[in-house]
Design an enzyme around this catalytic site. Structure first.
Site, PDB file in Angstrom:
ATOM      1  N   PHE A 184       0.845  -1.196   0.000  1.00  8.88           N
ATOM      2  CA  PHE A 184       0.000   0.000   0.000  1.00  8.88           C
ATOM      3  C   PHE A 184       0.876   1.240   0.000  1.00  8.88           C
ATOM      4  O   PHE A 184       2.045   1.220   0.383  1.00  8.88           O
ATOM      5  CB  PHE A 184      -0.948   0.012   1.200  1.00  8.88           C
ATOM      6  N   CYS A 185       0.280   2.357  -0.454  1.00  9.33           N
ATOM      7  CA  CYS A 185       0.940   3.661  -0.447  1.00  9.33           C
ATOM      8  C   CYS A 185      -0.142   4.729  -0.364  1.00  9.33           C
ATOM      9  O   CYS A 185      -1.319   4.418  -0.181  1.00  9.33           O
ATOM     10  CB  CYS A 185       1.828   3.839  -1.672  1.00  9.33           C
ATOM     11  N   THR A 186       0.222   5.978  -0.510  1.00 15.37           N
ATOM     12  CA  THR A 186      -0.723   7.069  -0.266  1.00 15.37           C
ATOM     13  C   THR A 186      -1.927   7.021  -1.198  1.00 15.37           C
ATOM     14  O   THR A 186      -3.073   6.984  -0.750  1.00 15.37           O
ATOM     15  CB  THR A 186      -0.019   8.430  -0.410  1.00 15.37           C
ATOM     16  N   ILE A 213      -4.116   4.538   0.560  1.00 12.82           N
ATOM     17  CA  ILE A 213      -4.552   4.885   1.914  1.00 12.82           C
ATOM     18  C   ILE A 213      -5.683   5.906   1.878  1.00 12.82           C
ATOM     19  O   ILE A 213      -6.634   5.830   2.666  1.00 12.82           O
ATOM     20  CB  ILE A 213      -3.372   5.451   2.719  1.00 12.82           C
TER      21      ILE A 213
END
Length: 311
Positions: A184-186, A213
């Site tokens: 996952f990332c922003t 996210i």
């Protein structure tokens, strides 16, 4: 010449987006996009590269719609999706469209997210997936982003740059053999590249959080959430929490890193000048320059304007 802009007088829409597609004639696309943005009062930053487009912009609903419509007219970008949120004030001072080698820099020539990526997982299915014993959850963001918030149980590679991720995987990847790798990332863009690269490395089961996210915090109620802390964002909101509400962190304008409420009480914190993370990085002469810059920011604010130094 010092440039200042009037302070915003009301809430604005913020759109974050990216899309991998083969783009050509980048210089012409840049000029046309800048024209559309300026004509519609939209500010922010958009990156254009031969691999696609990546940006965060802010403005009125109509202005944002006009810009996104223009970008969706690019070859292969008709399905571009944007994540919308809101800010009380305009979070950008100007509009920038930059030509880059990559829209998110990984430095791996054999990565092609337009051709292959891991499996997407919807935010509503994320909690169930990452609770499984056969899943390893990896945060692909930089160390300072992870420090202010991440998912419960996530592995933190402690990378200073996304370029560092392949080297980290080369050292640590064998420890995750046989597991589903969930990343996952922003907003999702780094995971597009990271999962594409892992698939190319022969990792059999790679998934990533669709929409990142930000989409998770928008859709999943706090009472059901596995997210802990706040999520760093690359504009003047600094960080957001559940429901994409603006968080409590502020930006250190010396090192561009987020500072927590506790950090702002530290002896090494000086507004606009230093924070505990960068106090040893800059010299006294640097800090004198930062103090003068911060003085000009405050003077501009007294005139009802925003100085470019706050961007």
């Amino acid at each position: 010449m010092t440039v200042v802009h009037p302070l915003s007088t009301g809430p604005v829409t913020v759109a974050a987006f990216y899309h991998f597609a083969a783009l050509d004639d980048l210089a012409s696309r840049r000029e046309a996009l800048l024209t559309v943005c300026r004509a519609n009062g939209v500010r922010g930053t958009v990156l254009l590269a031969s691999e696609g487009v990546n940006g965060t912009i802010a403005g009125t609903d109509d202005g944002i719609a006009a810009v996104l419509s223009h970008i969706r007219g690019f070859d292969g970008c008709d399905v571009l999706d944007a994540k919308m949120s809101f800010a009380e004030d305009m979070p950008f001072n100007r509009m920038k469209v930059r030509l880059k080698r990559e829209i998110v820099t990984m430095g791996q020539a054999d990565v092609d997210p337009a051709a292959r990526v891991g499996r997407y997982v919807e935010p509503t299915d994320w909690n169930e997936l990452v609770a499984r014993d056969d899943v390893v959850l990896i945060d692909t963001r930089n160390d300072y982003e992870v420090d202010i918030g991440t998912f419960e149980g996530a592995v933190d590679p402690r990378t200073e740059s996304f370029r560092d991720f392949p080297d980290w995987w080369a050292r640590q990847g064998d420890a995750f053999a046989g597991k589903t790798v969930a990343m996952f990332c922003t907003g999702g863009i780094r995971c597009e590249k990271a999962t594409s690269w892992l698939v190319g490395q022969g990792v059999e089961d790679v998934v990533h959080l669709k929409g990142g996210i930000l989409k998770y915090l928008e859709e999943i109620p706090e009472a059901e959430s596995r997210w802990q802390g706040e999520c760093f964002v690359f504009d003047q909101r600094v960080a957001v929490g559940h429901g994409l509400e603006i968080g409590e962190h502020e930006m250190c304008h010396a090192c561009r890193r987020p500072v927590s409420p506790d950090g702002m009480q530290h002896a090494d914190f000086e507004q606009g000048v230093s924070c505990p993370a960068c106090i040893a990085t800059f010299t006294d002469a640097d800090r004198e320059r930062f103090r003068e810059r911060h003085k000009q920011v405050l003077l501009a604010a007294e005139r009802g304007q925003r100085h470019l130094a706050v961007e």
